[in-house]
Design a protein around this motif. Structure first.
Motif, short mmCIF file in Angstrom:
data_model
loop_
_atom_site.label_atom_id
_atom_site.label_comp_id
_atom_site.label_asym_id
_atom_site.label_seq_id
_atom_site.Cartn_x
_atom_site.Cartn_y
_atom_site.Cartn_z
N UNK A 92 -4.73 1.15 10.79
CA UNK A 92 -4.91 0.65 9.42
C UNK A 92 -4.41 -0.79 9.33
N UNK A 94 -2.18 -1.90 7.35
CA UNK A 94 -0.72 -1.88 7.31
C UNK A 94 -0.13 -1.73 8.72
N UNK A 95 -0.70 -0.80 9.49
CA UNK A 95 -0.21 -0.60 10.86
C UNK A 95 -0.39 -1.86 11.69
N UNK A 98 2.31 -4.12 10.83
CA UNK A 98 3.64 -3.63 11.22
C UNK A 98 3.89 -3.67 12.73
N UNK A 120 14.24 4.72 10.68
CA UNK A 120 13.55 4.95 9.41
C UNK A 120 13.86 3.84 8.41
N UNK A 123 11.99 0.82 9.36
CA UNK A 123 10.57 0.97 9.07
C UNK A 123 10.27 0.67 7.60
N UNK A 124 11.15 1.14 6.72
CA UNK A 124 10.93 0.88 5.30
C UNK A 124 11.00 -0.62 5.00
N UNK B 312 0.43 5.78 9.56
CA UNK B 312 1.11 4.50 9.72
C UNK B 312 2.43 4.70 10.42
N UNK B 313 3.22 5.54 9.86
CA UNK B 313 4.56 5.74 10.36
C UNK B 313 5.00 7.05 9.77
N UNK B 314 5.71 7.84 10.55
CA UNK B 314 6.07 9.14 10.03
C UNK B 314 7.01 9.00 8.82
N UNK B 315 7.55 7.80 8.65
CA UNK B 315 8.46 7.61 7.53
C UNK B 315 7.70 7.32 6.24
N UNK B 316 6.36 7.17 6.34
CA UNK B 316 5.61 6.80 5.15
C UNK B 316 4.39 7.67 4.94
#
Lengths: 252, 326
Positions: A92, A94-95, A98, A120, A123-124, B312-316
């Protein structure tokens, strides 16, 4: 900021880039123009480490970077986009963005088992930064779409967001305007100017002369692997050598 | 009257094999599904695991090295370690190769390993292979069915553990870089990622799972021989991954069970239908059948039964789901 000394790149007997030297001053938007086959993209590839120059030296902020691999050069703050955009199509938007931030804790595989909480949290933070830059280039609506659905112009914007999230000092843009519709092009130019005011230096290859003449100063002109001249838009326009390079001497 | 015990026994027997295959296919999925590494030497890494664990745990073999008689868990850990080390050495040498060249290199390695197994009598027992590989819990569980069920539980637990560990990895920033490398290695490097290091890590971790799978196989059957690790095994495992869904760990497991079921059923069917004098030749029809299945899947459902998920990420995960619903 970036100093190139006698950069040469040969492919067999062909001197794609021949003894090119220049200095890019911090805070400028430098243009790089020249007819097709002049060696502009090859020069970019040398600067970004995609292939090492055959001879010559490069330094970024006083530090030698020639011969370093692309990932190391990126880590030193020199980012590039591609003439034909190279998004990660199945990921995506976003990915895609990132991926770019440097030194992510979670890129070490054991950290994901040993310190998942810290990964985590990081990541946020990264997602927030990524969203900021996706918003900045106007792609928020497409945040969760795979990159393969993006148009050519949107892919250029995605590439821009993708390098911006890593906060580079110098960005090489390879034809940001090619194949982009006028509205989107205005958006791209606008973003470049905004970033430049915030202190990011640019080196831009572009065939759209209006864009180059309005945006860039100084402008470097290459032809047949050599650096023909460097000057302001006015100087470039008035120089007979430039006209000859583009028209192959037909005017003379 | 149907032989219920026999059927049950056969069922667990089938499931143990499918579970072991699933474990190996998970390793292959990490390499191909997430990183784009074209490993065609899977059978070789399975063999390394099987032989290593056998040599560590079996009673002393006469006229050859090994048979250390150590506990079985040590054998399994040793299998993973040896496969990992072999993958590291081969990876350093071959992982700079791309796509079809890596495939040729890994295929060569697997064929070489199989020939070594066939000829290095002092280490591998040669064409007769290794026997008397200890079966865990065999001294406490007499009943054959009960033992099969116990072994199934152990294998399933290891499969579950691997699945959870891998899911955590592929949905992490580490997994994100792997997918970026799979999609466009040059672009990933231009974004500061040291592609070779990530490729090597994925290759080694994937091969460790293959080695563990080999060890589980060895201790279930009790003997191994070079012909257990022919290139056809690699072909079967690849079919499992493609049918199930490359880039999806649940797909990899599903593919292992589906393809193994078809393989087993077609084998039984051929034994029923074909007159006994042609049976040896009819067995090759199974390979044709699997090839046909592979082609059908590639034509009709190229992403496999379960395609790749975009996460995307397992956190999201929740947030992405919210947006998708808008």
């Amino acid at each position: 900021m970036l100093a190139a000394q006698s950069i040469t790149k040969t492919f067999g007997g062909n001197h794609a880039v021949n003894e090119v030297s220049f200095v890019i001053e911090e805070g400028t938007i430098t243009g790089l123009i020249g007819p097709n086959g002049a060696g502009k993209t090859t020069l970019f590839n040398c600067l970004a480490g995609l292939f090492p120059p055959s001879s010559g030296s490069l330094s970024l902020g006083g530090e030698r970077i020639d011969g370093l691999s692309p990932d190391r050069i990126f880590a030193k703050g020199l980012a590039r986009t591609f003439q034909i955009p190279r998004p990660f199509p199945e990921m995506t938007v976003l990915e895609n963005v990132m991926v770019a931030p440097l030194r992510q804790r979670g890129e070490r595989f054991w950290a994901n088992w040993l310190t998942p909480g810290r990964v985590a949290a990081e990541e946020r933070r990264l997602a927030e930064a990524a969203r900021h830059w996706i918003d900045f280039v106007g792609l928020s609506r497409l945040t969760h779409q795979p990159a393969r659905v993006l148009s050519g112009g949107q892919r250029k914007l995605l590439e821009l967001a993708r390098v911006l999230v890593a906060e580079p000092r110098l960005i090489l843009l390879d034809e940001p305007g090619a194949g982009v519709n006028p509205t989107l092009l205005d958006a791209i130019v606008d973003r470049i100017v905004t970033l430049n005011r915030q202190g990011v230096t640019f080196l831009i290859i572009e065939h759209n002369m209006d864009l180059v003449m309005n945006l860039c100063s100084p402008i470097m002109v290459m032809a047949q692997g050599r650096l023909l001249m460097t000057g302001t838009a006015q100087e470039v326009r008035g120089d007979p050598r430039v006209i000859e390079a583009y028209l192959g001497g037909a005017v003379a | 009257m149907p032989d219920l015990i026999g059927l049950l026994s056969y069922g667990t027997f089938f499931l143990v094999f499918a579970t072991i295959f699933a474990l190996v296919v998970l390793g292959l999925n990490l390499q191909w599904g997430f990183t784009g590494l074209f490993n065609v030497g899977v059978a070789g890494f399975v063999a390394i695991g099987a032989y290593t664990s056998a040599l560590i745990t079996a009673p002393d073999y006469p006229d050859q090295l090994g048979g250390l008689g150590l506990p079985i868990p040590l054998g399994w850990l040793g299998a993973m370690a040896t496969s990992g080390i072999a993958a590291f050495i081969i990876g350093v040498a071959a992982l700079r190769l791309r796509h079809d060249y890596l495939a040729i290199a890994t295929f060569g390695v697997a064929v070489t390993l199989q020939l070594v197994a066939l000829n290095a009598k002092g280490l591998t027992g040669g064409p007769f292979g290794l026997q008397f590989i200890p079966k865990p819990f065999a001294e406490v569980i007499d009943d054959n069915l009960a033992w099969n069920v116990t072994y199934l539980a152990v294998a399933a637990a290891l499969l579950g553990l691997s699945y959870v560990a891998l899911e955590r990895l592929v949905r992490s920033p580490w997994g994100r870089v792997l997918r970026a490398i799979r999609e466009d290695e040059t672009a990933a490097e231009s974004l500061g990622k040291r592609a070779f290091r990530f490729r090597l890590q994925a290759f080694v971790i994937g091969c460790m799972l293959m080695g563990l799978g080999g060890a589980l196989y060895a201790h279930f059957v009790g003997y191994i021989a070079p012909e257990d690790f022919l290139p056809i095994l690699t072909f079967q495992l690849w079919t499992m991954l493609i049918v199930g869904g490359s880039g999806n760990n649940r797909g990899a497991i599903l593919g292992a069970f589906v393809v193994w079921a078809l393989w087993t059923l077609s084998g039984n069917a051929l034994r029923e239908i074909v007159p006994s004098e042609y049976q040896a030749r009819a067995a090759t029809l199974q390979v044709v059948l699997i090839g046909l299945l592979l082609m059908l899947i590639l034509l009709l459902r190229p992403r496999g039964l379960l395609g790749e998920e975009t996460v995307v990420s397992r956190h999201m995960r929740d947030e992405a789901a919210d947006t998708a619903e808008e």
